[in-house]
Design an enzyme around this catalytic site. Sequence first.
Site: not given
Length: 235
Positions: A57-59
């Site tokens: 997902g979003c880092f």
Amino acid sequence: MKAILFVIAVFAVAIGIAVTAASNRNLGEHAVALPAAQVAASESAGATHARVVFAGGCFWGVQAVFQHTDGVLAAVSGYAGGKAGDAHYGMVSTGRTGHAEAVEVTYDPRRITFGKLLQIYFSVAHDPTQLNRQGPDAGTQYRSAIFHVTPTQRQVAQQYIAQLEEARVFGDDRIVTQLVPLTEFFIAEAQHQDYATRHPGDAYIATFDRPKLEALQRLLPEVWRDKPVLVMTGN
């Protein structure tokens, strides 16, 4: 893109669209307590540094989780797994380059094992039953993947996934995490480094990432560190 998706997600909740238990798991309050890996990677004797790249997902949130993990020397947001010879956010966010938002974790194997990193990754950093979606973010750039550096890391990850599947820790949902050899890792732009620490009041961070940190501290207190190891300050 994340801001737009977040607004959509909030609107969806407001009109009463049901959110499944599986998609909720990546919000830290729904993190899963997992057993430790039965087999830990044996690092080279005397090694003080090792690295692996995690995508989930979003880092922003993945980076924050590992920055608060004792034994981690650095956690850097970036891009991995694509075919293009270069990567930046504008390219990767289109989903057409093949890259995933990812975090390069450098750790001291004398202080934390690869098996413990896997436990953190699968339990609180993201939902491994969601391949190309985490929370409000959808697309191959948000896929669940481990970019391993050594054959031993791949073997241990395979064994741990099998262990978790046999224990049915996620119920009927299967782990879909990809295991891929690391080829190149491109460091993300400065504005994406240490984002959760620098923007604690951001609505996205408060909703999707702060609960991950709370879950790490609650479920794995033995590895929690209050002061994160940051990229921008070199701490």
